[in-house]
Design an enzyme around this catalytic site. Sequence first.
Site, short mmCIF file in Angstrom:
data_model
loop_
_atom_site.label_atom_id
_atom_site.label_comp_id
_atom_site.label_asym_id
_atom_site.label_seq_id
_atom_site.Cartn_x
_atom_site.Cartn_y
_atom_site.Cartn_z
CB CYS A 1 -13.92 2.71 -30.75
SG CYS A 1 -13.08 2.15 -32.04
NE ARG B 1 -2.23 2.67 -11.57
CZ ARG B 1 -2.24 4.09 -11.01
NH1 ARG B 1 -1.86 4.88 -11.81
NH2 ARG B 1 -2.83 4.23 -9.78
N GLY C 1 0.94 -1.26 -0.04
CA GLY C 1 -0.04 -0.18 0.02
C GLY C 1 0.67 1.19 -0.05
NE ARG D 1 0.25 2.29 -5.83
CZ ARG D 1 -1.23 2.40 -6.91
NH1 ARG D 1 -0.80 2.67 -7.87
NH2 ARG D 1 -2.08 1.85 -6.39
N1 LLP Z 1 -1.46 -6.92 -0.77
C1 LLP Z 1 -2.61 -7.18 -1.18
C2 LLP Z 1 -3.68 -8.13 -0.36
C3 LLP Z 1 -3.37 -6.38 -2.16
O1 LLP Z 1 -4.64 -6.45 -2.31
C4 LLP Z 1 -2.74 -5.47 -2.75
C5 LLP Z 1 -3.11 -4.60 -3.76
C6 LLP Z 1 -1.02 -5.45 -2.46
C7 LLP Z 1 -0.73 -6.24 -1.47
C8 LLP Z 1 -0.03 -4.40 -3.01
O2 LLP Z 1 -0.34 -2.94 -2.90
P1 LLP Z 1 0.57 -2.02 -3.38
O3 LLP Z 1 2.05 -2.02 -2.65
O4 LLP Z 1 0.99 -2.12 -4.79
O5 LLP Z 1 -0.09 -0.72 -3.17
N2 LLP Z 1 -5.00 -1.55 -9.73
C9 LLP Z 1 -4.75 -0.53 -9.08
C10 LLP Z 1 -4.20 -0.86 -7.71
C11 LLP Z 1 -4.85 -2.03 -6.76
C12 LLP Z 1 -4.26 -2.64 -5.53
C13 LLP Z 1 -4.73 -3.90 -5.22
N3 LLP Z 1 -4.16 -4.66 -4.12
C14 LLP Z 1 -3.94 0.61 -9.39
O6 LLP Z 1 -3.60 0.66 -10.81
O7 LLP Z 1 -3.64 1.64 -8.77
#
Ligand code: LLP
Length: 420
Positions: free
Chosen positions: A342, A312, A239, A276
């Site tokens: 489109c 995104r 996150g 991310r």
């Molecule tokens: N752990 C779990 C259980 C998750 O659901 C997620 C992301 C992560 C870890 C990793 O989170 P990060 O460190 O990447 O924030 N498609 C969206 C982001 C969706 C994230 C879903 N879960 C975007 O492009 O912003």
Amino acid sequence: MHHFHYKEDNLYCENVPVSQVAFEVGTPFYLYSHATLRQHFRALDDAFDSIKHLTCFSVKANSNIAILRLFAREGGGMDIVSGGELYRVLKAGVVPNKIVYSGVGKQTEDIEYALQSDILMFNVESPLEILKLNEISGKLSKKARVAIRVNPDVDPETHPYISTGLKENKFGIDIDDALEQYIVAANLENLEISGISCHIGSQLTQVSPFVDSLEKLNGLIGTLEANGINIKYLDLGGGLGIIYDKETPPHPREYAAAIKRGLPSKELTLILEPGRVIMGNGGILVTKVLYTKPAGEKTFFIVDAAMNDLMRPCLYDSYHMIQPVRKSGRETVKADIVGPICESGDFFAKGREIESCRQDELLAIMSAGAYGFSMASNYNSRPRACEVLVKGDRFYTIRQRETFKDLVNGEIIPDFLEKE
Ligand code: LLP
């Protein structure tokens, strides 16, 4: 810090001119920097060096097996959410005892596959899943190590589509019901209580929501201990946010310091699931201007990448910086940078001040390493882009561009529709 920079007006990835890669592989393509990815992984992982921890890269952010291998070689584990991700991770050579499996809708076959592979831990998200996991483990004569993913009801203050730790979200088990479910799980024969987990959302730019949820988890860990349930792993999910535009997210060091301060005991192993923060600024999407089209006050730059390559902006209205691969020094214009699909939602930027560009020039869509290719589709029957990894002054194609043949792979015309 990342390794995409200009040398004499030309954009480079490490020591490779981006235009050279474009010349060799065509456009659009994803370009990743090995040095950046390794540095980002280490920045986070090293920040937790003083405590027992396991950094499990979140495969959904980027699931290319070369990328997964890179993190595995750094000692990383993996956070998966499907059998498909498990397949990739094993193919990349990740050891099973570094794999954690989350997800609200785990399917029977995927659970079986994960049990057979002997993964580290299942993060279970509902009472029925607890029962199902026990049943399947029994059938396979296995014991499943479980953590209950709790929903701590903390507001991550991020985009509603990527917020997951509020009561209203579908994720995890309400923290108030968690004790009861732990007791259920502890009494099931084929489960072994191993941890506690949570993930409250993505692209968080403050540490306070992490600290707040950790505090709530600590409370629960205390209650569990009082009930004779001891856990080994505390999985805080992912996150941590990045800079796309003007955000000011905490440095991994600050994030780590705040979490280390809040940890309940030195005995626990902390699990992190970053996606991310490691991948986002380690990759870009390179695209070519197909046409420029004036439209009153603004101009359209119609490029050869589209929403199917990078969803995104259209899905979350998210900002990605867009830069010319070769700076021309021309005046800036106000442009909508759009793809060929489109749909009016097929845009990368609207009303963006950008150096005026001409047909056939290249643009770099920045911060596209996470949730870029992994969310790509074939919409409009567009073959998916290729992926390229730069290391120093060399580059390697790590996924070939799809062909038209790939597009129809697996499709079958039934006999009754045979040509007459
Ligand atoms: N752990 C779990 C259980 C998750 O659901 C997620 C992301 C992560 C870890 C990793 O989170 P990060 O460190 O990447 O924030 N498609 C969206 C982001 C969706 C994230 C879903 N879960 C975007 O492009 O912003």
